[in-house]
Design a protein around this motif. Structure first.
Motif, short mmCIF file in Angstrom:
data_model
loop_
_atom_site.label_atom_id
_atom_site.label_comp_id
_atom_site.label_asym_id
_atom_site.label_seq_id
_atom_site.Cartn_x
_atom_site.Cartn_y
_atom_site.Cartn_z
N UNK A 82 0.84 -1.19 0.00
CA UNK A 82 0.00 0.00 0.00
C UNK A 82 0.88 1.24 0.00
N UNK A 83 0.66 2.10 -0.98
CA UNK A 83 1.46 3.31 -1.11
C UNK A 83 0.63 4.56 -0.95
N UNK A 84 1.30 5.67 -0.76
CA UNK A 84 0.61 6.95 -0.61
C UNK A 84 -0.02 7.38 -1.93
N UNK A 85 0.74 7.33 -3.01
CA UNK A 85 0.23 7.74 -4.32
C UNK A 85 -0.53 6.64 -5.02
N UNK A 86 -0.07 5.42 -4.88
CA UNK A 86 -0.72 4.29 -5.53
C UNK A 86 -0.26 3.01 -4.85
N UNK A 87 -1.08 1.99 -4.94
CA UNK A 87 -0.72 0.68 -4.42
C UNK A 87 0.08 -0.07 -5.48
N UNK A 88 0.86 -1.05 -5.03
CA UNK A 88 1.66 -1.86 -5.93
C UNK A 88 1.45 -3.33 -5.60
N UNK A 89 1.34 -4.14 -6.64
CA UNK A 89 1.25 -5.58 -6.46
C UNK A 89 2.66 -6.12 -6.32
N UNK A 90 2.86 -7.02 -5.36
CA UNK A 90 4.15 -7.70 -5.20
C UNK A 90 4.04 -8.98 -6.01
N UNK A 91 4.87 -9.10 -7.04
CA UNK A 91 4.84 -10.25 -7.94
C UNK A 91 6.10 -11.09 -7.74
N UNK A 92 5.91 -12.39 -7.49
CA UNK A 92 7.06 -13.29 -7.44
C UNK A 92 7.24 -13.86 -8.83
N UNK A 93 8.42 -13.63 -9.38
CA UNK A 93 8.76 -14.08 -10.73
C UNK A 93 9.20 -15.54 -10.70
N UNK A 94 9.21 -16.22 -11.84
CA UNK A 94 9.56 -17.65 -11.88
C UNK A 94 10.92 -17.98 -11.27
N UNK A 95 11.86 -17.04 -11.28
CA UNK A 95 13.19 -17.33 -10.71
C UNK A 95 13.24 -17.12 -9.20
N UNK A 96 12.09 -16.78 -8.59
CA UNK A 96 12.03 -16.59 -7.14
C UNK A 96 12.23 -15.16 -6.68
N UNK A 97 12.66 -14.28 -7.57
CA UNK A 97 12.81 -12.88 -7.20
C UNK A 97 11.44 -12.21 -7.20
N UNK A 98 11.37 -11.04 -6.60
CA UNK A 98 10.10 -10.31 -6.52
C UNK A 98 10.26 -8.92 -7.11
N UNK A 99 9.15 -8.41 -7.63
CA UNK A 99 9.14 -7.06 -8.18
C UNK A 99 7.80 -6.42 -7.85
N UNK A 100 7.74 -5.11 -7.95
CA UNK A 100 6.51 -4.36 -7.68
C UNK A 100 5.92 -3.86 -8.99
#
Length: 181
Positions: free
Chosen positions: A129-147
């Motif tokens: 949850x962000x002030x300007x906008x929310x972001x989805x936390x995505x786990x990528x196939x290699x196990x890393x995560x991105x927003x």
């Protein structure tokens, strides 16, 4: 099964020593929702000891951030235990501005993330949850995560029943803010 009450605010970190907490607002009417004396149902992780409802004892805005104190929380230690707790609108007391379509983090977590062609790019593991906008936390196939910004221009479809979202990520977006899992 009745729908969950809508989230009015999410509690953040404690502020100072007297039990105040920062809150991230999810309502356009915080003056009414967080008025002193209001009793708000809570939703927290099981086993955290968070009371089922909290009574607003004080509210103020400090440097643009809402700070709330509760009658049941006398000090910073108690305030720390509230981190992540959602304050809910009392059942049957939803303002018109609180009824917009939205999703709870629990509904989104576990959804498969696909590109517009249907290729799986990962899985939703959370909502930041962000002030300007929310972001989805995505786990990528290699196990890393991105927003991924949770905006209509990028997240084209959210289909909870089908178990997926469709993400039209601009080139390079999946690599920004990438963290090893």
């Amino acid at each position: 099964m009745p729908e969950d009450p809508h989230v009015v605010a999410r509690i953040g970190k404690p502020h100072a020593l007297r039990g105040e907490v920062t809150v991230q607002l999810h309502t356009d009417d915080p003056q009414t929702r967080l008025a002193v004396g209001n009793v708000l149902p809570t939703r927290a992780e099981a086993g955290t000891g968070v009371p089922r409802q909290l009574t607003v004892a004080s509210t103020r805005v400090h440097r643009g951030i809402w700070l709330v104190g509760f009658e049941e929380i006398p000090d910073r230690t108690g305030a720390e235990s509230l981190r992540g707790t959602r304050l809910l609108a009392p059942e049957g007391d939803l303002a018109e501005d609180d009824t917009a379509e939205g999703w709870y983090e629990e509904e989104l977590a576990g959804l498969e993330a696909r590109d517009p062609e249907g290729t799986v790019i990962g899985a939703v593991v959370g909502l930041d949850l962000g002030v300007g906008q929310d972001r989805l936390v995505i786990e990528l196939p290699d196990g890393s995560r991105t927003l991924i910004p949770f905006v209509e221009a990028i997240v084209l479809t959210v289909d909870v029943e089908a178990g997926h979202i469709v993400v039209d990520a601009p080139a390079g977006l999946l690599d920004l803010g990438r963290e090893e899992g």
